[in-house]
Write a protein that holds these residues in place. Sequence first.
Motif, mmCIF file in Angstrom:
data_model
loop_
_atom_site.group_PDB
_atom_site.id
_atom_site.type_symbol
_atom_site.label_atom_id
_atom_site.label_comp_id
_atom_site.label_asym_id
_atom_site.label_seq_id
_atom_site.Cartn_x
_atom_site.Cartn_y
_atom_site.Cartn_z
ATOM 1 N N VAL A 78 0.858 -1.189 0.000
ATOM 2 C CA VAL A 78 0.000 0.000 0.000
ATOM 3 C C VAL A 78 0.889 1.231 0.000
ATOM 4 C CG1 VAL A 78 -1.725 1.329 1.259
ATOM 5 C CG2 VAL A 78 -1.823 -1.172 1.291
ATOM 6 N N HIS A 79 0.689 2.100 -0.965
ATOM 7 C CA HIS A 79 1.361 3.393 -0.944
ATOM 8 C C HIS A 79 0.364 4.432 -0.474
ATOM 9 C CE1 HIS A 79 3.156 7.091 -3.117
ATOM 10 N NE2 HIS A 79 3.598 6.995 -1.874
ATOM 11 N N LEU A 80 0.632 4.952 0.706
ATOM 12 C CA LEU A 80 -0.237 5.983 1.278
ATOM 13 C C LEU A 80 0.331 7.351 0.938
ATOM 14 C CD1 LEU A 80 -2.410 7.180 3.076
ATOM 15 C CD2 LEU A 80 -1.042 6.568 5.078
ATOM 16 N N ASP A 81 -0.246 7.965 -0.059
ATOM 17 C CA ASP A 81 0.121 9.325 -0.453
ATOM 18 C C ASP A 81 -0.979 10.251 0.079
ATOM 19 O OD1 ASP A 81 1.903 11.029 -2.461
ATOM 20 O OD2 ASP A 81 -0.183 11.647 -2.742
ATOM 21 N N PRO A 82 -0.647 11.479 0.456
ATOM 22 C CA PRO A 82 -1.673 12.397 0.951
ATOM 23 C C PRO A 82 -2.821 12.624 -0.028
ATOM 24 C CG PRO A 82 0.497 13.231 1.485
ATOM 25 C CD PRO A 82 0.708 12.043 0.592
ATOM 26 N N ALA A 83 -2.590 12.338 -1.306
ATOM 27 C CA ALA A 83 -3.641 12.584 -2.291
ATOM 28 C C ALA A 83 -4.216 11.313 -2.910
ATOM 29 C CB ALA A 83 -3.113 13.486 -3.403
ATOM 30 N N LEU A 84 -3.416 10.258 -3.026
ATOM 31 C CA LEU A 84 -3.850 9.065 -3.753
ATOM 32 C C LEU A 84 -3.271 7.826 -3.083
ATOM 33 C CD1 LEU A 84 -5.468 8.552 -6.452
ATOM 34 C CD2 LEU A 84 -3.232 8.184 -7.521
ATOM 35 N N ILE A 85 -4.102 6.784 -2.911
ATOM 36 C CA ILE A 85 -3.655 5.534 -2.301
ATOM 37 C C ILE A 85 -3.656 4.443 -3.368
ATOM 38 C CG2 ILE A 85 -4.200 3.738 -0.609
ATOM 39 C CD1 ILE A 85 -5.360 5.956 1.166
ATOM 40 N N THR A 86 -2.548 3.720 -3.460
ATOM 41 C CA THR A 86 -2.407 2.625 -4.417
ATOM 42 C C THR A 86 -2.178 1.333 -3.647
ATOM 43 O OG1 THR A 86 -1.405 4.138 -6.029
ATOM 44 C CG2 THR A 86 -1.148 1.780 -6.429
ATOM 45 N N VAL A 87 -2.898 0.283 -4.036
ATOM 46 C CA VAL A 87 -2.758 -1.033 -3.399
ATOM 47 C C VAL A 87 -2.412 -2.043 -4.490
ATOM 48 C CG1 VAL A 87 -3.879 -2.789 -1.974
ATOM 49 C CG2 VAL A 87 -4.512 -0.380 -1.697
ATOM 50 N N VAL A 88 -1.387 -2.881 -4.242
ATOM 51 C CA VAL A 88 -0.986 -3.888 -5.222
ATOM 52 C C VAL A 88 -0.809 -5.244 -4.544
ATOM 53 C CG1 VAL A 88 0.207 -2.228 -6.720
ATOM 54 C CG2 VAL A 88 1.501 -3.446 -4.953
ATOM 55 N N VAL A 96 3.312 -7.345 -10.706
ATOM 56 C CA VAL A 96 2.026 -6.933 -10.149
ATOM 57 C C VAL A 96 0.937 -7.877 -10.657
ATOM 58 C CG1 VAL A 96 0.305 -5.097 -10.044
ATOM 59 C CG2 VAL A 96 2.738 -4.527 -9.958
ATOM 60 N N VAL A 97 0.253 -8.545 -9.722
ATOM 61 C CA VAL A 97 -0.833 -9.465 -10.050
ATOM 62 C C VAL A 97 -2.169 -8.721 -10.092
ATOM 63 C CG1 VAL A 97 -2.065 -11.555 -9.324
ATOM 64 C CG2 VAL A 97 0.423 -11.389 -9.004
ATOM 65 N N GLU A 98 -2.390 -7.863 -9.114
ATOM 66 C CA GLU A 98 -3.596 -7.049 -9.043
ATOM 67 C C GLU A 98 -3.224 -5.656 -8.536
ATOM 68 O OE1 GLU A 98 -6.717 -7.711 -9.866
ATOM 69 O OE2 GLU A 98 -6.557 -9.866 -10.279
ATOM 70 N N LYS A 99 -4.035 -4.664 -8.936
ATOM 71 C CA LYS A 99 -3.762 -3.289 -8.516
ATOM 72 C C LYS A 99 -5.065 -2.504 -8.459
ATOM 73 C CE LYS A 99 -2.241 0.990 -10.659
ATOM 74 N NZ LYS A 99 -1.603 1.620 -11.813
ATOM 75 N N ASN A 100 -5.118 -1.567 -7.509
ATOM 76 C CA ASN A 100 -6.245 -0.638 -7.460
ATOM 77 C C ASN A 100 -5.763 0.673 -6.852
ATOM 78 O OD1 ASN A 100 -8.797 0.364 -7.784
ATOM 79 N ND2 ASN A 100 -9.675 -0.684 -6.023
ATOM 80 N N THR A 101 -6.384 1.762 -7.254
ATOM 81 C CA THR A 101 -6.067 3.068 -6.684
ATOM 82 C C THR A 101 -7.362 3.777 -6.301
ATOM 83 O OG1 THR A 101 -6.100 4.169 -8.844
ATOM 84 C CG2 THR A 101 -3.977 3.329 -8.089
ATOM 85 N N PHE A 102 -7.276 4.607 -5.295
ATOM 86 C CA PHE A 102 -8.429 5.431 -4.935
ATOM 87 C C PHE A 102 -7.939 6.715 -4.274
ATOM 88 C CE2 PHE A 102 -7.676 2.487 -1.452
ATOM 89 C CZ PHE A 102 -7.758 3.282 -0.309
#
Length: 402
Positions: A78-88, A96-102
């Motif tokens: 999980v990359h926790l950025d103040p603006a965008l979070i990415t999970v892989v 990378v098998v799966e990825k999602n951002t929010f």
Amino acid sequence: MGDFNLTVILDAIRRSEAGLSRVELAQLVGLSPQTISNISRRLLDQKLIVEAGKEGTGPGKPRTILRLNPKGMYAMGVHLDPALITVVLLDLVGSVVEKNTFVTPQSHDPQEIVDAIAECVEKLLAHSGVDRSLVAGLGVAAPGPIDLERGAVVGPPLLHGWVDVPLQDMVHRATGLPTTVDKDVTGAAVAEIWAGGPGGSGSFIFFYLGTGLGCGLVLNGEVYRGASGNAGEIGHIIVDPDGPVCSDGCGMRGTIGTVLEPQVIVSQAVVAGILPVLPDNPTARDFQGAFARLSELAGEGDETAISIMRGAARSLAWGVSVVGNLVDVDRMVFGGPFWHPVAGFVLDVLPDLVNARLATQGIHRVRLDGTRLGEDVGAVGAACLVLERALAPRAERLLLEG
């Protein structure tokens, strides 16, 4: 000692794209053929490696090639950025098998963010079909400073209200997965070592361009974290003595954090009239889109855009050379969510600007590259933190076992 030797052998196999035979492993790592055979059997039983055919053209018995088994272990990041979070979800070879951002919840409330991460993790696992028992753990790459021992985020300037947040414990409780927390720039450096290909060895600096700027240090193949795990905080390096006063209240002028953060550069272009005014409460995508458009304008020959970009490149060269002179590396790597739009422009002008400012310019030329891992390097790095802690040969592991 046996476990350390296992990680040495596994690391040697990982670094060889073609795989290695047992004989080659013995020659490469300096262990006896019997030790190699015993450890290889353990790794095969654990399904961390596979026998990938035979090879040999000369006299004698063909050699069996050993390679990593991509499906032998997985890790989540999980990359926790103040603006965008990415999970892989990553496999053992770093793919990378799966990825999602929010978008990071605007409240920046720690529990709301952790709940959103946990929901995303469960969705990714369910969609991937990967057996949960094969997931070694979950890594979180967060803005520093970090209390590494407790896995707590102490007080990042861009995560409002985050004061001594026990992120590691919170994520572990929410997901049920073994959790590790580290700085985002450290995670990016680990990603370059683990998943960045043959270039991820030796000594290099990873410069991370996200909502903020930082760097990760790799010395002789191992990440250098510093006494408290917070090495690489470069935001207060002065790159423009006549620049604006630092927004963090340190009293200095023209620091990296004040002059070179993407929001600052975009704001310059807006004031100059070459970019439209951003909406109220702009998101990460707003800034990334504006940043990309500024780069496009520079590529199209817009003189104002070129001037802004050249000024930023000169300031970046000052900051990069300060770090380069301090640690004396062979290579510098650039990446992060704001890197791709400016990669071509920066790599065209920055190598000469940086090398001209290095004390070692008469001895060797330092290479500057962009990461091969794309804008998800922070999340990939978070997952690689799990793989590194579980499987990488580290001096501290040997000392603890000695």
